[in-house]
Design a protein around this motif. Structure first.
Motif, PDB file in Angstrom:
ATOM      1  N   GLN A 186       0.769  -1.190  -0.407  1.00  0.00           N
ATOM      2  CA  GLN A 186       0.086   0.177   0.391  1.00  0.00           C
ATOM      3  C   GLN A 186       1.251   1.045  -0.499  1.00  0.00           C
ATOM      4  OE1 GLN A 186      -2.979  -0.257   2.729  1.00  0.00           O
ATOM      5  NE2 GLN A 186      -4.088  -2.120   2.300  1.00  0.00           N
ATOM      6  N   VAL A 187       1.963   1.313   0.677  1.00  0.00           N
ATOM      7  CA  VAL A 187       2.640   2.088   0.552  1.00  0.00           C
ATOM      8  C   VAL A 187       3.947   1.844  -0.106  1.00  0.00           C
ATOM      9  CG1 VAL A 187       3.733   1.863   2.946  1.00  0.00           C
ATOM     10  CG2 VAL A 187       3.912   3.997   1.820  1.00  0.00           C
ATOM     11  N   GLN A 188       4.800   2.639  -0.332  1.00  0.00           N
ATOM     12  CA  GLN A 188       6.273   2.749  -0.955  1.00  0.00           C
ATOM     13  C   GLN A 188       7.033   3.763  -0.392  1.00  0.00           C
ATOM     14  OE1 GLN A 188       6.569   2.109  -5.105  1.00  0.00           O
ATOM     15  NE2 GLN A 188       6.240   0.159  -5.070  1.00  0.00           N
ATOM     16  N   LEU A 189       8.579   3.427  -0.040  1.00  0.00           N
ATOM     17  CA  LEU A 189       9.117   4.677   0.973  1.00  0.00           C
ATOM     18  C   LEU A 189      11.302   4.649   0.090  1.00  0.00           C
ATOM     19  CD1 LEU A 189       8.198   2.910   4.570  1.00  0.00           C
ATOM     20  CD2 LEU A 189       7.531   4.709   3.406  1.00  0.00           C
ATOM     21  N   VAL A 190      10.792   5.575   0.025  1.00  0.00           N
ATOM     22  CA  VAL A 190      12.848   5.663  -0.379  1.00  0.00           C
ATOM     23  C   VAL A 190      13.245   6.767  -0.086  1.00  0.00           C
ATOM     24  CG1 VAL A 190      13.574   6.748  -2.667  1.00  0.00           C
ATOM     25  CG2 VAL A 190      11.893   5.403  -2.550  1.00  0.00           C
ATOM     26  N   GLU A 191      14.169   6.800   1.436  1.00  0.00           N
ATOM     27  CA  GLU A 191      14.886   7.558   1.888  1.00  0.00           C
ATOM     28  C   GLU A 191      15.551   8.430   0.677  1.00  0.00           C
ATOM     29  OE1 GLU A 191      14.404   3.486   4.451  1.00  0.00           O
ATOM     30  OE2 GLU A 191      15.172   4.324   2.110  1.00  0.00           O
ATOM     31  N   SER A 192      16.541   9.153   1.099  1.00  0.00           N
ATOM     32  CA  SER A 192      17.652  10.513   0.830  1.00  0.00           C
ATOM     33  C   SER A 192      18.292  11.077   1.698  1.00  0.00           C
ATOM     34  CB  SER A 192      17.459  10.649  -0.261  1.00  0.00           C
ATOM     35  OG  SER A 192      15.717  11.614  -0.328  1.00  0.00           O
ATOM     36  N   GLY A 193      18.839  11.819   1.337  1.00  0.00           N
ATOM     37  CA  GLY A 193      20.099  12.803   2.034  1.00  0.00           C
ATOM     38  C   GLY A 193      20.702  12.406   3.234  1.00  0.00           C
ATOM     39  N   GLY A 194      21.181  10.546   3.299  1.00  0.00           N
ATOM     40  CA  GLY A 194      22.076  10.488   3.787  1.00  0.00           C
ATOM     41  C   GLY A 194      24.318  10.653   2.983  1.00  0.00           C
ATOM     42  N   ARG A 235       5.757  -2.473  14.966  1.00  0.00           N
ATOM     43  CA  ARG A 235       4.790  -1.975  14.629  1.00  0.00           C
ATOM     44  C   ARG A 235       5.060  -1.424  14.015  1.00  0.00           C
ATOM     45  NH1 ARG A 235       1.689  -2.352  19.718  1.00  0.00           N
ATOM     46  NH2 ARG A 235       2.942  -2.926  21.483  1.00  0.00           N
ATOM     47  N   TYR A 236       5.752  -1.719  12.888  1.00  0.00           N
ATOM     48  CA  TYR A 236       5.134  -0.702  11.405  1.00  0.00           C
ATOM     49  C   TYR A 236       4.766  -2.226   9.974  1.00  0.00           C
ATOM     50  CZ  TYR A 236       7.007   2.983  13.300  1.00  0.00           C
ATOM     51  OH  TYR A 236       6.764   4.122  14.303  1.00  0.00           O
ATOM     52  N   ASP A 237       5.026  -1.841   9.125  1.00  0.00           N
ATOM     53  CA  ASP A 237       3.738  -2.016   8.145  1.00  0.00           C
ATOM     54  C   ASP A 237       5.236  -2.550   7.224  1.00  0.00           C
ATOM     55  OD1 ASP A 237       1.900  -3.590   9.378  1.00  0.00           O
ATOM     56  OD2 ASP A 237       1.372  -1.673   9.609  1.00  0.00           O
ATOM     57  N   TYR A 238       5.754  -1.699   6.461  1.00  0.00           N
ATOM     58  CA  TYR A 238       6.346  -0.825   5.522  1.00  0.00           C
ATOM     59  C   TYR A 238       8.161  -0.522   5.857  1.00  0.00           C
ATOM     60  CZ  TYR A 238       2.089  -1.793   3.518  1.00  0.00           C
ATOM     61  OH  TYR A 238       0.407  -1.969   3.258  1.00  0.00           O
ATOM     62  N   TRP A 239       8.975  -1.095   4.900  1.00  0.00           N
ATOM     63  CA  TRP A 239      10.031  -0.151   5.355  1.00  0.00           C
ATOM     64  C   TRP A 239      11.214   0.079   3.803  1.00  0.00           C
ATOM     65  CZ3 TRP A 239      12.042  -0.747  10.353  1.00  0.00           C
ATOM     66  CH2 TRP A 239      11.365  -0.847  11.160  1.00  0.00           C
ATOM     67  N   GLY A 240      11.921   1.138   4.111  1.00  0.00           N
ATOM     68  CA  GLY A 240      12.533   1.429   3.483  1.00  0.00           C
ATOM     69  C   GLY A 240      13.839   0.871   2.566  1.00  0.00           C
ATOM     70  N   ALA A 243      25.443   4.761  11.190  1.00  0.00           N
ATOM     71  CA  ALA A 243      24.660   2.894  10.847  1.00  0.00           C
ATOM     72  C   ALA A 243      23.718   4.041   9.505  1.00  0.00           C
ATOM     73  CB  ALA A 243      23.456   3.737  11.662  1.00  0.00           C
ATOM     74  N   VAL A 244      22.695   2.880   8.369  1.00  0.00           N
ATOM     75  CA  VAL A 244      21.890   2.772   8.175  1.00  0.00           C
ATOM     76  C   VAL A 244      20.751   3.390   8.426  1.00  0.00           C
ATOM     77  CG1 VAL A 244      20.467   1.325   5.511  1.00  0.00           C
ATOM     78  CG2 VAL A 244      23.311   1.056   6.515  1.00  0.00           C
ATOM     79  N   TYR A 245      20.401   3.700   7.819  1.00  0.00           N
ATOM     80  CA  TYR A 245      18.974   4.725   8.645  1.00  0.00           C
ATOM     81  C   TYR A 245      17.760   4.753   7.376  1.00  0.00           C
ATOM     82  CZ  TYR A 245      21.422   7.648  11.556  1.00  0.00           C
ATOM     83  OH  TYR A 245      22.035   8.054  12.527  1.00  0.00           O
ATOM     84  N   TYR A 246      16.388   3.934   8.144  1.00  0.00           N
ATOM     85  CA  TYR A 246      15.336   3.437   7.726  1.00  0.00           C
ATOM     86  C   TYR A 246      14.333   4.487   7.700  1.00  0.00           C
ATOM     87  CZ  TYR A 246      18.560  -0.574   6.226  1.00  0.00           C
ATOM     88  OH  TYR A 246      19.521  -2.084   5.976  1.00  0.00           O
TER      89      TYR A 246
END
Length: 127
Positions: free
Chosen positions: A1-9, A113-118, A92-95
């Motif tokens: 239901q959701v896609q997550l994309v991290e940036s800024g590291g 407690r979480y359902d989706y991860w980047g 670290a790697v931040y998620y």
């Protein structure tokens, strides 16, 4: 239901700052509580910060409280982590994570407690 994309590291020196972003897909972004976790080499993934659906409540790990700030912009489907006064132990790697079923800020500190991860973004702080 959701896609997550991290940036800024990136790679920074101790005492400097970074701002991480997590862009989420879907029109139901405001239905998710959001969190940031991190994982250093050889260690388990640990809680960093969480924010409720409307952004009215936040929670932080003791190790980052006073230095990191979590915020969200539901209109832009984005959650942020402002990291100030960075220390080598922050390396670290931040998620980014999204949770649909729980919106109680005091319990949004565990992975379950979480359902989706980047995919994660690397933060390296040199001494």
């Amino acid at each position: 239901q959701v896609q997550l994309v991290e940036s800024g590291g990136g790679l920074v020196q101790a005492g400097e700052f970074l701002r991480l972003s997590c862009a989420a897909s879907g029109r139901t972004f405001s239905s998710y509580a959001m969190g940031w976790f991190r994982q250093a080499p050889g260690k388990e993934r640990e809680f960093v910060a969480a924010i409720s659906r409307r952004g009215s409540s936040t929670n932080y790990a003791s190790s980052v409280k006073g230095r990191f700030t979590i915020a969200r912009d539901n209109a832009e489907n984005t959650v942020y982590l402002q990291m100030n006064s960075l220390k080598p132990e922050d390396t670290a790697v931040y998620y980014c994570a999204a949770g649909l079923t729980v919106n109680i800020i005091t319990v949004l500190t565990t992975i379950g407690r979480y359902d989706y991860w980047g995919q994660g973004t690397q933060v390296t702080v040199s001494s």
